[in-house]
Design a protein around this motif. Structure first.
Motif, short mmCIF file in Angstrom:
data_model
loop_
_atom_site.label_atom_id
_atom_site.label_comp_id
_atom_site.label_asym_id
_atom_site.label_seq_id
_atom_site.Cartn_x
_atom_site.Cartn_y
_atom_site.Cartn_z
N ILE A 182 -9.17 2.73 -15.10
CA ILE A 182 -10.54 2.56 -14.61
C ILE A 182 -10.80 3.41 -13.38
N PHE A 183 -9.74 3.81 -12.66
CA PHE A 183 -9.91 4.62 -11.46
C PHE A 183 -10.41 6.01 -11.85
N ARG A 184 -11.51 6.40 -11.24
CA ARG A 184 -12.17 7.68 -11.55
C ARG A 184 -12.52 7.81 -13.04
N ARG A 185 -12.63 6.65 -13.69
CA ARG A 185 -13.01 6.59 -15.12
C ARG A 185 -12.10 7.47 -16.00
N LYS A 186 -10.81 7.47 -15.65
CA LYS A 186 -9.88 8.32 -16.40
C LYS A 186 -9.70 7.85 -17.83
N ASP A 187 -9.73 6.52 -18.04
CA ASP A 187 -9.55 6.00 -19.40
C ASP A 187 -10.23 4.64 -19.50
N LEU A 188 -11.53 4.64 -19.44
CA LEU A 188 -12.29 3.39 -19.51
C LEU A 188 -12.11 2.69 -20.85
N ALA A 189 -11.90 3.45 -21.91
CA ALA A 189 -11.76 2.84 -23.23
C ALA A 189 -10.54 1.92 -23.29
N SER A 190 -9.43 2.34 -22.68
CA SER A 190 -8.23 1.51 -22.71
C SER A 190 -8.42 0.25 -21.89
N VAL A 191 -9.15 0.35 -20.78
CA VAL A 191 -9.42 -0.83 -19.95
C VAL A 191 -10.31 -1.80 -20.70
N GLU A 192 -11.34 -1.28 -21.36
CA GLU A 192 -12.21 -2.16 -22.15
C GLU A 192 -11.43 -2.85 -23.26
N LYS A 193 -10.55 -2.13 -23.92
CA LYS A 193 -9.74 -2.72 -24.99
C LYS A 193 -8.85 -3.83 -24.43
N TYR A 194 -8.29 -3.61 -23.26
CA TYR A 194 -7.45 -4.61 -22.61
C TYR A 194 -8.24 -5.88 -22.28
#
Length: 493
Positions: free
Chosen positions: A66-78
């Protein structure tokens, strides 16, 4: 969903009053409050709510993207996975300063745009998946260890010269209030903010090696934050202050603040008992300790004030011995602690600090959380004036440790077998099943429903009704038990 995340405009050209640039999100998740007639929590629209979850951090694997929106998709999935497993709450710190790139302010009073964006996104995602955050403003553990680098240190342009003055320094108080004001003005309108842990692991070392200032510090910070929220929203989020539990034995006066301070809404402690919880040799002793510690906490806590352990885990094993517990062992250790805490009268199953490599909970732990969540509807929590009965419950077979709480109409019971620990410290899943006669004091006569619950599968082993006509003890016999069993008892008249 990711492309639609609401964002706040941030004025990058000023180091002051960034919060005045905020445009509130369209929040719709109900706030959490303490139940009127029971030491548990409810949503503001009147539904039961229990803190089922764990500690997490913005630098750990599951949220790092989520930091600097590097991988928002993985955070949402989590976060979606957590919601699907019955998790309702994450305990998080606004900054996690074991490195140099997650400071919330740098310099003091300048709130970092990358961190603001991170929390904008996290609150929006938690709103979507109906997750709440127990938020604490400072990571005092790493802040203490890496104080020479922290922006609050005077030599770095901050307000405070020494770590021992954090709670005493007038300028540091101003900085603390400024951070809390910024955070609640920006995200406090969201029901995803469950509550504030306004100081993580308050300690005499933070106040000149004394607890004399604890009460005044809590009153000052708590009242400021509450008044700010009342001004902004006409209501305030619940508040607590956490403490490392061994401190309470060395400084008993601290207990008055943690458990009974009138400015706080619920009590929270970090269960890191030496050798049983922080360095377990088997999966049973830690649960027995958890039951005892929960009872002790409830004896100190105001009657209608919720209590829960907001940190526990094998920290000594992981941090000092550099060892990650074997997953099957750790899953069982986790499950036993969870149910011992819950049945002893704690709100939820306690909040694990992972202390694993990688730093996340296992699939087995997630399943255990889901099983607990599926048990919750068996009790009417808003009417449950529970009293801990770990010592008062009588069992016919001493091979079982009982954990339980009850009022006049309901009870929660957990029975944990203690006599089949094998050479690797786990319970023998092939042991001969045993039935147990149980006596629970305090329940009034009437017709009751009894639900025996498998804590591994999340299913009812047996559901039946019985009439209880003769006091003083409610008596029943369990189905056969191999390792452990949870039981919900509820008067149905």
């Amino acid at each position: 969903m990711i492309d639609q995340l609401a964002t706040y405009p941030v004025n990058l050209n000023t180091k002051k009053n960034v919060q005045k640039e905020a445009i509130p999100l369209a929040y719709n998740l109900p706030w959490i409050k303490v139940a009127k007639d029971a030491p548990y929590f409810v949503t503001e629209d009147g539904k039961d709510w229990m803190p089922v979850g764990q500690n997490d951090a913005i630098t750990w694997p599951d949220l790092a993207g989520i930091f600097r929106r590097k991988d928002l998709a993985s955070v949402e999935k989590y976060l979606q996975m957590l919601s699907q497993h019955g998790v309702t709450c994450l305990r998080l710190m606004l900054e996690y300063c074991h490195g140099e790139n997650r400071y919330f302010e740098k310099p003091v009073g300048y709130f970092q745009p990358n961190m603001i964006q991170l929390w904008d996104d996290l609150f929006a995602l938690c709103e979507q998946y109906r997750l709440r955050i127990l938020l604490t403003p400072y990571d005092t553990f790493w802040m203490w260890l890496r104080w020479k680098h922290h922006p609050y240190k005077k030599s770095n342009g901050g307000p405070c010269d020494k770590r021992s003055q954090w709670l005493l320094c007038a300028e540091t108080r101003k900085a603390i209030k400024q951070r809390l004001a910024f955070a609640t003005e920006r995200w406090g309108g969201s029901g995803a903010l469950f509550a504030w842990d306004i100081w993580n692991e308050i300690h005499p070392a933070h106040a000149g090696d004394s607890v004399d200032n604890f009460s005044e510090f809590i009153e000052d910070i708590s009242s400021f934050l509450r008044q700010t929220e009342l001004r902004l929203y006409g209501r305030a989020h619940p508040q607590t202050v956490s403490v490392f539990s061994p401190v309470l034995y060395k400084e008993p006066r601290a207990a008055e603040c943690i458990f009974k301070h009138p400015a706080l809404d619920f009590a929270s402690v970090h269960f890191y008992e030496a050798w049983t919880i922080d360095h377990p040799k088997n999966t049973v002793d830690a649960a027995v300790s958890t039951g005892r510690l929960t009872r002790e906490a409830l004896e100190h806590t105001n009657n209608n004030r919720p209590f829960f352990d907001s940190e526990h885990g094998p920290i000594h094993t992981f941090k000092d011995h550099k060892t990650t517990l074997p997953e099957p062992f750790d899953d069982e250790y986790f499950r036993h602690i969870q149910w011992a805490h819950f049945a002893s009268g704690g709100a939820g199953g306690g909040m694990r600090w992972p202390n694993r490599h990688p730093h996340r909970l296992t699939t087995g732990m997630r399943n255990a959380q889901q099983v607990l969540a599926s048990f919750l509807p068996l009790i009417n929590w808003q009417q449950f004036q529970r009293k801990n009965l770990n010592k008062e419950i009588v069992v016919s077979n001493k091979a079982f440790a009982p954990f339980g709480c009850a009022d006049a109409a309901q009870a929660v019971l957990y029975l944990l077998r203690t006599n089949t620990i094998n050479v690797i410290g786990m319970l023998n899943p092939f042991a001969e099943p045993l039935m147990v006669d149980v006596q629970i004091p305090g329940l009034k006569c009437g017709r009751y429903q009894i639900t025996a619950w498998n804590t591994a599968t999340g299913s009812a082993v047996k559901v039946y009704e019985m009439d209880y006509k003769e006091e003083p003890c409610f008596c029943f016999t369990t189905p056969p038990i191999v390792t452990d069993l949870a039981v919900a008892i509820r008067r149905i008249e």
